[in-house]
Design an enzyme around this catalytic site. Structure first.
Site, short mmCIF file in Angstrom:
data_model
loop_
_atom_site.label_atom_id
_atom_site.label_comp_id
_atom_site.label_asym_id
_atom_site.label_seq_id
_atom_site.Cartn_x
_atom_site.Cartn_y
_atom_site.Cartn_z
N TYR A 36 41.98 31.18 -5.68
CA TYR A 36 42.45 30.23 -6.46
C TYR A 36 43.63 29.99 -5.60
O TYR A 36 44.12 29.94 -4.76
CB TYR A 36 42.84 30.72 -7.88
CG TYR A 36 41.64 31.40 -8.46
CD1 TYR A 36 41.32 30.92 -9.34
CD2 TYR A 36 41.47 33.19 -7.90
CE1 TYR A 36 39.95 31.36 -9.85
CE2 TYR A 36 40.42 33.76 -8.81
CZ TYR A 36 40.02 32.47 -10.19
OH TYR A 36 38.49 33.75 -10.47
N ARG A 62 46.71 31.52 -13.74
CA ARG A 62 48.00 31.25 -15.14
C ARG A 62 49.25 31.40 -16.25
O ARG A 62 49.90 30.25 -15.56
CB ARG A 62 46.98 30.68 -16.60
CG ARG A 62 45.65 28.96 -15.85
CD ARG A 62 44.78 29.33 -16.65
NE ARG A 62 45.30 28.63 -17.82
CZ ARG A 62 44.43 29.10 -18.92
NH1 ARG A 62 43.51 29.53 -19.53
NH2 ARG A 62 44.40 28.54 -20.46
N ARG A 109 34.46 34.21 -13.35
CA ARG A 109 34.17 34.44 -14.75
C ARG A 109 35.04 33.05 -15.24
O ARG A 109 35.93 33.76 -16.26
CB ARG A 109 33.93 35.27 -15.87
CG ARG A 109 32.30 35.60 -15.53
CD ARG A 109 32.27 37.22 -16.29
NE ARG A 109 30.70 37.97 -16.40
CZ ARG A 109 30.31 38.70 -16.98
NH1 ARG A 109 31.36 39.07 -18.69
NH2 ARG A 109 29.30 39.71 -17.63
N ASP A 136 37.48 30.25 -16.12
CA ASP A 136 37.76 29.66 -17.92
C ASP A 136 37.52 28.30 -18.40
O ASP A 136 36.73 27.76 -17.26
CB ASP A 136 39.31 30.18 -18.55
CG ASP A 136 39.45 31.67 -18.45
OD1 ASP A 136 38.72 32.84 -19.09
OD2 ASP A 136 40.52 32.08 -18.31
#
Length: 257
Positions: free
Chosen positions: A111, A202, A50, A52
């Site tokens: 990622y 992040r 999910r 952001d």
């Protein structure tokens, strides 16, 4: 009811994130609306991650259930037609077993974070990279990243609103590469794990940037991790440089038979 895996690419800027939300655009909502153009709904799809608001994907994976038996290519073409003009593309679609699940069947998420180093504002890559105005020390960031690889309590590097049952995760890979990008020198952070905490990537990249800029030492990152305290985290970097690049399963649902 046949189930289909979808490989999805999207530009995250126009969306409030992957997850469907009331009165705001989402990637999930865009795909479900497209599915409703093919078969009467409502449709509810599930995804491997999910993402952001503002986060992109080149290899997100989702699954949907439909009444009709679809050829994978025809399904992807039909969805892409109805997804226009949203910046969302179905790269592939394939039938899967009824118990196959985009989230729970996944073994690994991958990622990438793109950081552009130049003083001038980004133009062609605006919204696709995090621009910093100074060169960064890649070797120092690699030394700091070494403290984060493996199984740890990542409380420091997760959002205060993270809903995961445990902050303990195993980070399998954290590679930092200097790249000659089309808009200037870039640093790519490539991360791989079975799963990630909310804002973990992040938080890690924002903290490592402080090391690269000279504000933190690699040892400061080790101490921040050991503190298991969100207040010990460095700055959380913006979302626009983050991409979900791939998901691994026991077998590739999109592999040619």
């Amino acid at each position: 009811m046949p189930r289909y895996a979808l490989k999805v690419e999207y530009h995250g800027a126009p969306f409030a994130g992957w997850q469907r939300q009331k009165d705001v655009p989402s990637v999930q909502g865009a795909i479900e609306d497209a599915l409703a153009r093919l078969e009467p709904g409502p449709h509810t799809i599930a995804a491997a991650g999910r993402t952001d608001a503002g986060v992109h994907a080149t290899g997100q994976v989702a699954h949907c259930d439909l009444e009709k038996n679809w050829d994978g290519f025809r399904l992807s073409e039909a969805l892409n037609h109805h997804l226009k003009p949203n910046p969302v593309a179905i790269l592939a679609a394939a039938p899967v077993e009824d118990d196959w699940h985009a989230r729970f069947s996944a073994l690994e998420r991958r990622y990438r974070f793109r950081l552009l180093m130049r003083r001038a504002p980004a133009t062609h890559d605006a919204g696709l990279v995090w621009r910093v105005q100074r060169p960064l020390d890649v070797e120092a960031m690699r030394a700091a990243a070494a403290h984060l690889i493996g199984r740890h309590d990542f409380t420091t590097f997760r959002s205060s609103i993270c809903q995961a049952a445990s902050p303990v995760k195993t980070l399998d890979v954290l590679e930092i590469d200097a790249v000659d990008g089309s808009s200037g020198p870039e640093i790519h952070f490539n991360l791989r794990a079975r799963s990630f905490l909310h804002n973990q990537v992040r938080s890690i990249v924002g903290t490592l940037e402080r090391v690269g800029a000279g504000g933190w030492t690699p040892e400061d990152v080790r101490e921040a991790l050991a503190a298991a305290d969100r207040a010990a985290c460095g700055p959380v970097c913006p979302p626009e440089g983050l991409y979900l690049t791939g998901v691994r399963y026991p077998s590739d649902p999109f592999a040619a038979p």
